[in-house]
Design a protein around this motif. Structure first.
Motif, PDB file in Angstrom:
ATOM      1  N   THR A 142       1.374  -0.850  -0.182  1.00  0.00           N
ATOM      2  CA  THR A 142       0.437   0.073   0.048  1.00  0.00           C
ATOM      3  C   THR A 142       0.787   0.895   0.125  1.00  0.00           C
ATOM      4  O   THR A 142       2.025   1.347   0.604  1.00  0.00           O
ATOM      5  CB  THR A 142      -1.312  -0.184   1.442  1.00  0.00           C
ATOM      6  OG1 THR A 142      -1.652  -0.929   1.384  1.00  0.00           O
ATOM      7  CG2 THR A 142      -1.916   0.802   1.596  1.00  0.00           C
TER       8      THR A 142
ATOM      9  N   GLN B 289       0.520   4.934  -0.224  1.00  0.00           N
ATOM     10  CA  GLN B 289      -0.210   6.539   0.354  1.00  0.00           C
ATOM     11  C   GLN B 289       0.669   7.535   0.408  1.00  0.00           C
ATOM     12  O   GLN B 289       1.777   7.324   1.848  1.00  0.00           O
ATOM     13  CB  GLN B 289      -1.516   6.464   1.155  1.00  0.00           C
ATOM     14  CG  GLN B 289      -1.350   8.062   1.610  1.00  0.00           C
ATOM     15  CD  GLN B 289      -3.117   7.590   2.661  1.00  0.00           C
ATOM     16  OE1 GLN B 289      -3.824   7.197   3.065  1.00  0.00           O
ATOM     17  NE2 GLN B 289      -2.347   8.715   3.714  1.00  0.00           N
ATOM     18  N   ASN B 290       1.246   8.562  -0.285  1.00  0.00           N
ATOM     19  CA  ASN B 290       2.078   9.866   0.130  1.00  0.00           C
ATOM     20  C   ASN B 290       3.551   8.794  -0.101  1.00  0.00           C
ATOM     21  O   ASN B 290       4.494   9.474   0.922  1.00  0.00           O
ATOM     22  CB  ASN B 290       1.851  10.484   0.723  1.00  0.00           C
ATOM     23  CG  ASN B 290       0.859  11.198   0.153  1.00  0.00           C
ATOM     24  OD1 ASN B 290       0.874  11.929  -0.549  1.00  0.00           O
ATOM     25  ND2 ASN B 290       0.021  11.792   0.838  1.00  0.00           N
TER      26      ASN B 290
ATOM     27  N   ARG C  67       1.272  10.366   5.465  1.00  0.00           N
ATOM     28  CA  ARG C  67       2.184   9.097   4.823  1.00  0.00           C
ATOM     29  C   ARG C  67       1.467   8.308   5.653  1.00  0.00           C
ATOM     30  O   ARG C  67       1.934   7.619   6.529  1.00  0.00           O
ATOM     31  CB  ARG C  67       3.328   9.657   4.803  1.00  0.00           C
ATOM     32  CG  ARG C  67       4.309  10.965   4.256  1.00  0.00           C
ATOM     33  CD  ARG C  67       4.166  11.949   4.769  1.00  0.00           C
ATOM     34  NE  ARG C  67       5.208  12.861   4.229  1.00  0.00           N
ATOM     35  CZ  ARG C  67       6.373  13.612   5.253  1.00  0.00           C
ATOM     36  NH1 ARG C  67       5.866  13.084   5.817  1.00  0.00           N
ATOM     37  NH2 ARG C  67       6.714  13.907   4.411  1.00  0.00           N
ATOM     38  N   TYR C  68       1.595   6.732   4.611  1.00  0.00           N
ATOM     39  CA  TYR C  68       0.839   5.481   5.173  1.00  0.00           C
ATOM     40  C   TYR C  68       1.229   4.576   3.738  1.00  0.00           C
ATOM     41  O   TYR C  68       1.098   4.884   2.542  1.00  0.00           O
ATOM     42  CB  TYR C  68      -0.313   5.429   5.363  1.00  0.00           C
ATOM     43  CG  TYR C  68      -0.724   5.080   6.139  1.00  0.00           C
ATOM     44  CD1 TYR C  68      -0.084   3.995   6.738  1.00  0.00           C
ATOM     45  CD2 TYR C  68      -2.446   3.793   5.778  1.00  0.00           C
ATOM     46  CE1 TYR C  68      -0.039   2.787   8.465  1.00  0.00           C
ATOM     47  CE2 TYR C  68      -2.150   2.906   7.015  1.00  0.00           C
ATOM     48  CZ  TYR C  68      -1.375   2.483   8.527  1.00  0.00           C
ATOM     49  OH  TYR C  68      -1.919   1.326   9.247  1.00  0.00           O
TER      50      TYR C  68
ATOM     51  N   SER D 240       5.393   5.256   8.372  1.00  0.00           N
ATOM     52  CA  SER D 240       3.498   6.334   8.300  1.00  0.00           C
ATOM     53  C   SER D 240       3.994   7.986   9.598  1.00  0.00           C
ATOM     54  O   SER D 240       4.766   7.688  10.021  1.00  0.00           O
ATOM     55  CB  SER D 240       2.605   5.695   8.896  1.00  0.00           C
ATOM     56  OG  SER D 240       3.035   5.117  10.322  1.00  0.00           O
TER      57      SER D 240
END
Length: 226
Positions: free
Chosen positions: A36, A38-39, A66-67, A181
């Motif tokens: 995954t 994310q950013n 962020r993740y 994250s």
């Protein structure tokens, strides 16, 4: 899905010979890890490696929360010992969270050891009924071994063979993640993971895990992991 052995250590990122492998083909080789992003990005990298030619590099990018993580979901609740080698790129700095985290989707219990954005000085751990807690092990540049041990008598978190936290109880987990994250206002960071292994718990005589051993975090109280 390729079946993962639960009784023998499993290397997370192993390349055959010197053949270059793209990130996607590496995920295909280890289909039980689902990325995954994310950013940020999750990629194989030759920047650092604990063994072999490459390691998993999780990197953040600007633009929001962020993740970035890889996830493996087990078919049912299980117990055992998970280990991963972690390359700490930012000791002494307050950057992003990064950890190995196991969880139980039915009970929402989580088990974690890694680094936190609020502690540049020491590694942190987390367990059922507790907030993220600073350990006694100081952060330093280079490779460190993170271990989560979950057996019927309790849970232990270890850094470089040092027990940094314990929680007594009968726990199971059904998922594990390798994570970077953090909020958008923290500086970007990249961390590396290598040589993940999982050994399933086999019933037998056990030594009870003692009451929690914690080191209070700096003033401000514990924060839940992001």
């Amino acid at each position: 899905m390729r079946k993962m052995s639960t009784t023998v250590a499993v290397c997370l990122l192993v390349l055959a010979g010197a053949v270059a492998v793209s990130a996607q083909s590496a995920y295909d080789d280890f289909e039980f890890w689902v990325p995954t992003e994310q950013n940020g990005t999750a990629r194989l990298s030759s920047d650092e490696s604990h063994s072999g030619l490459q390691s998993l590099k999780l990197s953040s990018t600007p633009g929001g929360q962020r993740y970035i993580y890889l996830t493996h979901v087990f078919p049912q609740g299980t117990r055992g010992t998970m280990s991963v080698w972690f390359y700490d790129t930012a000791p002494g700095q307050q950057t992003l969270y990064s950890s190995i985290t196991a969880y139980n989707t039915a009970t929402s219990e989580a088990f974690q050891v890694g680094v936190a954005d609020w502690s540049g000085s020491n590694y942190v751990w987390y367990g059922p009924g507790l907030g993220q807690t600073q350990s006694s092990v100081a952060r330093s540049l280079g490779w460190h071994q993170f271990v989560l041990r979950i057996i019927p008598t309790g849970y232990e978190a270890l850094v470089d063979n040092v027990v940094v936290g314990t929680v007594a109880g009968d726990y199971t987990f059904d998922g594990v993640q390798l994570i970077v994250s953090g909020p958008d206002w923290r500086p970007d960071a990249s961390y590396y993971f290598d040589d993940f292994s999982f050994v399933e718990y086999i019933p037998g005589p056990q030594v009870p895990i003692p009451a929690p051993l914690t080191t209070p975090r700096p003033p401000g109280g514990n924060r839940p992991p992001e």
